[in-house]
Design an enzyme around this catalytic site. Sequence first.
Site, PDB file in Angstrom:
ATOM      1  N   HIS F  77      42.102  35.637  48.591  1.00 51.88           N
ATOM      2  CA  HIS F  77      40.851  36.538  48.438  1.00 51.88           C
ATOM      3  C   HIS F  77      41.002  37.829  47.380  1.00 51.88           C
ATOM      4  O   HIS F  77      39.839  37.829  46.750  1.00 51.88           O
ATOM      5  CB  HIS F  77      40.575  37.377  49.862  1.00 51.88           C
ATOM      6  CG  HIS F  77      39.357  37.993  50.072  1.00 51.88           C
ATOM      7  ND1 HIS F  77      38.336  37.613  50.929  1.00 51.88           N
ATOM      8  CD2 HIS F  77      39.005  39.221  49.563  1.00 51.88           C
ATOM      9  CE1 HIS F  77      37.604  38.482  51.020  1.00 51.88           C
ATOM     10  NE2 HIS F  77      37.701  39.344  50.142  1.00 51.88           N
ATOM     11  N   GLU F  78      41.929  38.310  47.146  1.00 50.80           N
ATOM     12  CA  GLU F  78      42.222  39.645  46.448  1.00 50.80           C
ATOM     13  C   GLU F  78      41.979  38.911  44.995  1.00 50.80           C
ATOM     14  O   GLU F  78      41.643  39.331  44.036  1.00 50.80           O
ATOM     15  CB  GLU F  78      43.092  40.448  46.563  1.00 50.80           C
ATOM     16  CG  GLU F  78      42.953  41.180  48.011  1.00 50.80           C
ATOM     17  CD  GLU F  78      41.853  42.071  47.938  1.00 50.80           C
ATOM     18  OE1 GLU F  78      41.366  42.713  46.958  1.00 50.80           O
ATOM     19  OE2 GLU F  78      41.086  42.226  49.127  1.00 50.80           O
ATOM     20  N   HIS F  81      38.843  38.101  43.629  1.00 52.57           N
ATOM     21  CA  HIS F  81      38.091  39.394  43.195  1.00 52.57           C
ATOM     22  C   HIS F  81      38.542  39.953  41.806  1.00 52.57           C
ATOM     23  O   HIS F  81      37.901  40.265  40.814  1.00 52.57           O
ATOM     24  CB  HIS F  81      38.648  40.556  44.123  1.00 52.57           C
ATOM     25  CG  HIS F  81      37.767  40.802  45.673  1.00 52.57           C
ATOM     26  ND1 HIS F  81      36.177  40.631  45.421  1.00 52.57           N
ATOM     27  CD2 HIS F  81      37.971  40.966  46.782  1.00 52.57           C
ATOM     28  CE1 HIS F  81      35.948  40.637  46.704  1.00 52.57           C
ATOM     29  NE2 HIS F  81      36.913  40.898  47.307  1.00 52.57           N
ATOM     30  N   ASP F 154      32.525  42.593  52.022  1.00 53.51           N
ATOM     31  CA  ASP F 154      32.174  42.463  50.778  1.00 53.51           C
ATOM     32  C   ASP F 154      30.705  42.077  50.622  1.00 53.51           C
ATOM     33  O   ASP F 154      29.899  42.438  49.677  1.00 53.51           O
ATOM     34  CB  ASP F 154      32.882  41.225  50.179  1.00 53.51           C
ATOM     35  CG  ASP F 154      34.406  41.600  49.990  1.00 53.51           C
ATOM     36  OD1 ASP F 154      34.754  42.763  49.852  1.00 53.51           O
ATOM     37  OD2 ASP F 154      35.162  40.683  49.748  1.00 53.51           O
TER      38      ASP F 154
END
Lengths: 254, 254, 254, 254, 254, 254
Positions: F77-78, F81, F154
């Site tokens: 997930h990070e 980003h 988000d």
Amino acid sequence: MKLASDVDLRKIAAMTSGFSGADLANLINEAALLTARENKDAVTMKELSEAIERVTAGLEKKQRVLQEEERRRVAYHEAAHALVAHVLPDADPVHKVSIIPRGFAALGYTMQRPEEDRFLLTRNELCSRIQVLLAGTLGEELVFEEISTGAHNDLERATELARSMVTDYGMSRLGRVTYRQTTSSGLLDGGAGTPREYSEKTAQMIDDEVKYLIDELIEGTRKVLFEKKVGMEALAKKLIEVEVVDAETLAKLL
Amino acid sequence: MKLASDVDLRKIAAMTSGFSGADLANLINEAALLTARENKDAVTMKELSEAIERVTAGLEKKQRVLQEEERRRVAYHEAAHALVAHVLPDADPVHKVSIIPRGFAALGYTMQRPEEDRFLLTRNELCSRIQVLLAGTLGEELVFEEISTGAHNDLERATELARSMVTDYGMSRLGRVTYRQTTSSGLLDGGAGTPREYSEKTAQMIDDEVKYLIDELIEGTRKVLFEKKVGMEALAKKLIEVEVVDAETLAKLL
Amino acid sequence: MKLASDVDLRKIAAMTSGFSGADLANLINEAALLTARENKDAVTMKELSEAIERVTAGLEKKQRVLQEEERRRVAYHEAAHALVAHVLPDADPVHKVSIIPRGFAALGYTMQRPEEDRFLLTRNELCSRIQVLLAGTLGEELVFEEISTGAHNDLERATELARSMVTDYGMSRLGRVTYRQTTSSGLLDGGAGTPREYSEKTAQMIDDEVKYLIDELIEGTRKVLFEKKVGMEALAKKLIEVEVVDAETLAKLL
Amino acid sequence: MKLASDVDLRKIAAMTSGFSGADLANLINEAALLTARENKDAVTMKELSEAIERVTAGLEKKQRVLQEEERRRVAYHEAAHALVAHVLPDADPVHKVSIIPRGFAALGYTMQRPEEDRFLLTRNELCSRIQVLLAGTLGEELVFEEISTGAHNDLERATELARSMVTDYGMSRLGRVTYRQTTSSGLLDGGAGTPREYSEKTAQMIDDEVKYLIDELIEGTRKVLFEKKVGMEALAKKLIEVEVVDAETLAKLL
Amino acid sequence: MKLASDVDLRKIAAMTSGFSGADLANLINEAALLTARENKDAVTMKELSEAIERVTAGLEKKQRVLQEEERRRVAYHEAAHALVAHVLPDADPVHKVSIIPRGFAALGYTMQRPEEDRFLLTRNELCSRIQVLLAGTLGEELVFEEISTGAHNDLERATELARSMVTDYGMSRLGRVTYRQTTSSGLLDGGAGTPREYSEKTAQMIDDEVKYLIDELIEGTRKVLFEKKVGMEALAKKLIEVEVVDAETLAKLL
Amino acid sequence: MKLASDVDLRKIAAMTSGFSGADLANLINEAALLTARENKDAVTMKELSEAIERVTAGLEKKQRVLQEEERRRVAYHEAAHALVAHVLPDADPVHKVSIIPRGFAALGYTMQRPEEDRFLLTRNELCSRIQVLLAGTLGEELVFEEISTGAHNDLERATELARSMVTDYGMSRLGRVTYRQTTSSGLLDGGAGTPREYSEKTAQMIDDEVKYLIDELIEGTRKVLFEKKVGMEALAKKLIEVEVVDAETLAKLL
């Protein structure tokens, strides 16, 4: 109205299950007045209990004089309630029927097993409760051809039950989805209500379903009353004569 | 406004049945002023009773001078109320008709049996009440061709009664379902109201039904007034002459 | 703002009839400031009266200098009000016309018989009031081709009157039913307002009816102004010259 | 309810994750009562913890006597929960099933891994949670043919989860857009909620999507229950017999 | 925030005319902080004036360093405002243009005659104001091809003016009817607002009319900017160079 | 929560820009608890700063043990980003990526240039911000096939930005008109919000436009992630290994 520490809200909730909003408003007034009369700072369990008693059963105001025609109407209204409660297999048994006016609103009443004795209600049991509630006004209609304002509280409670079946219990054609009128979103906002979250189309489907449910149950209740009209009339006449009829006499008459 | 412990809200409710919101606001003002004038901390039953008296009947302000044309209009307005109340079999009998201005709003009044004497009202009785309320403005229309603002309170109360027949008493084509504008969901939220729970489509059906009911009753009332126009004019002229007409004189005139 | 016991809300209501919400907000501010300046705890009748005076008539601020073009516009605006009030048979007679700026909002005013002298208004009288209100902006339009923000308060009050005719007085094609924007349901909730109870379709019919009524009355008012344009111009010029015109001079000019 | 400085709201939030609005209201009552009984000024962590324990697990009221028929129903209801939780791969494992009534509302319960052990939930895991919740009422239906009011809390929580999937987590055909029921716009207004910002059409699409999701999951759950009916009945009978079944016994029975 | 008795709300209103809701919120914060710092009980005229100054003009934070690209954008944005204000005959003349960042929100500003100097605004003058407001973002678009968040406050104020033209001043195709968002119904309820009284269909017509008005005015403004692009660029470059341009220099450049 | 006089709300606003409503609620709680622990009467800048730090960065709870699967998911997930922020030309550069859980909600974070360094954002910059926000959930989807609840915050912020582009910044097909959800109408009502003023049709157009914008940006973001999947996986694996990756290492990996 400050509550004393001995107040057990669960008990209060149990004792007031089935109360309408107006009943609760009444209850709060009564409790506040009782507390004020005894010069107390906070409402204790004692005042709340007395207030509930007053509101539910009312004060047996013998001095209140109903018009003769009103009294007849009340007798048939209660007789119809009792008859349907007696006949439907899923309805709670009747303990007592009375046309002695009690309190501000109740001109008569039919006493069944207290609701707090039950923890679960099946769909059929809920339907029977609605039918018992509807019976009063349908009985009036059968005998007097036009109905009266006396049906208001019955209709309100019947509508509430039907609405709960649709929005809370998943017992209608709208399926196993719940529809909350108001929501409290948690600790932070103190549980303050927000407007309904469902759409206008859904609101319409709920209305239609509630109406459909009530109409269906009216049909069935009318049939019962029509078939047992003789019994209802016997009971109504007995009530006009003696004002209070117990379970035993009721069973004999019907 | 703090209430003294001797205040019996049930009695107040009985004494103010039929009050509009504006009447209640007026009542609260009056009671607060009276309490302040007597340097009391809380409103007692005494102030409330006096306030109710003032609001309902008004202060007989002889000094208020109506225009001659206004006075004639008031006379015909009240004569029409009284005539229809006298003629309809389900309407309460008329005790007195007056065109002495009382209080802030009432320029005249027709006194019937007090409403708190009745516990049940049938559909016909409710319809008759609405017709008596509508009669004032229809009488004005018959005689002066155009109506006035004097009809406002009558129309408001007639609309409220018709709306109750539809939403509270199951007396319309919408069936035996109740429709509550606001709901209080119980002890926990102090009974705070939430927005109406029914759908826009239902709101529309309620509006249509209320309008249909009022239109039907206007028809009937117009017929009565047209047929008994001579009696209405006789009564109106008598009122202009003597200001107050009692039941006996009324019966003779009509 | 605490009210002193000598405050007679009925009198206040009479003195502020026709006030818009903004006027009332202004009034409350003024009264609060006056009370604070005199170091009083509560607002008495004295402060309220002075505040009303200030708000209605305004402070004659000679020092306020309008642009020349603005001043001409104000003169024609007031002349149009006065002309229509003078010409229409059901309008109250004009006492004085002025273009001396008063207070924060009023740049000029046309003074008619105070509204509290009347207890009943007929449909024609209400229509005439609306026409007098509309005349200002229609006069500007006739002379300057484009209108200004000066019409705001007039249009607001005209719309309110038209809306009342539809929703309160049964004077439109929507019939003798009243439509309340907010309702106060009684003593228990302190008269707190609830949302409008009528449906969206009804809201739409009310909007259409209000617009229809205003459009009809604009038509008629334009005709009056067009036919009497010479008189309006004479009056406007006189106003620019002498600032204040009384009833007598007005009658001569028109 | 004033909070003591030792209250860690994050811990409270973690301990009450999954609570419905009604649960939170209950919790606040419990905490307030406990604080009052101990004559404290502010609610400390101790009272909150005890209140949470009471609300979640309830008081083991052995004295509460369910009707025999109600007890059977509860057994099948819990057996269905446990069975589906046991069978679905993405559901949390079952630790214990019980039909000893606890507290005011819970007549039985199925204990799974506590929710606060997880920080992320995938779409499949959320679907499995909904299916476990739906299983109770579907089990009742399979055995007794009609459902009961006991399903209310399950249905409410299932609906909430499904709604969150649609409006918060971007897990439906409405895409990766969030739809907030209420919004708090910042520091200045103290975070007060405003009405929903999305349109009626969007509200309708959300309703449809929630219903579609629940209907899909009911389908799957019914299939599981039908195929494993024998296991469910074995578990239900065991529960009626011994009241509490642990993970080991459960595994053997299924 | 308690107000001292020397506070003249009319003056405050005049000084804050044209403020957005956010500006007012800012103003209240500033005034509260200033009052607190001086240990006063109530906000006096002094603090309010200083707060207004701060909010309107901002603190000349020389230390705030804009990115070079941002600074260029601000210069073109302000140059476009100034150009359109200079060119349109009904717009107020420009006194000064600046791109020295002031306060929290304003990165630059174009100073015209203060709005409180005018008591009436004609339709053309309002349109010109809207065009000046729109010019900033249209100038950015012309030069940089994409717009920025810097346009927010301008667009908000332009929309508000356009909306007022439609709902307050009778200057659109919706006619001479006013449409109030909220209403305060009088003394009794303290002027509390109620929801909008007009229908959804009317709301839609208002939205359409506002959009139509803005779109029309964008068209005209774009034409002005396109034709005078050379002047705008000259002014923008001058601003980047010297930061502040006065009326005289402006006239020369354009 | 009383604020001390040293609190600079502008600073607070700058430090909390981009906070969601829930973040602000959290912040208020934290500040209140800190103030209570230090026995202060009012919240000073010190407590607020510490509370902001806690809420934004969270407490580095090493003891919190994520499930292995959850940890992998957070890493991807990070990584997604960071990748998108690194690749898009208009996105702010990445300083650090971390999967050390912080505070109650954040399981990982990607640190870019603080938002308060910018005063203007262009349309492209806003779109890039939305794409960075969407990347997390799209990365999860690409690798794990189903998404998780971790995307909630988000998606909420992306939706808010997109909505602002439509309603505040005139950056959509709805044109240069602003649409305010709530309005504060001035000094007198203390800035209390009123319901949205635009119509249902407009609300629908806004919803459609927001969805269209998000859908477009998802498309573009998916393409970036698909093309650079190898880089994302390398970064994710690095994160699982060392937990924190700085700008330099990031650049090498991608």
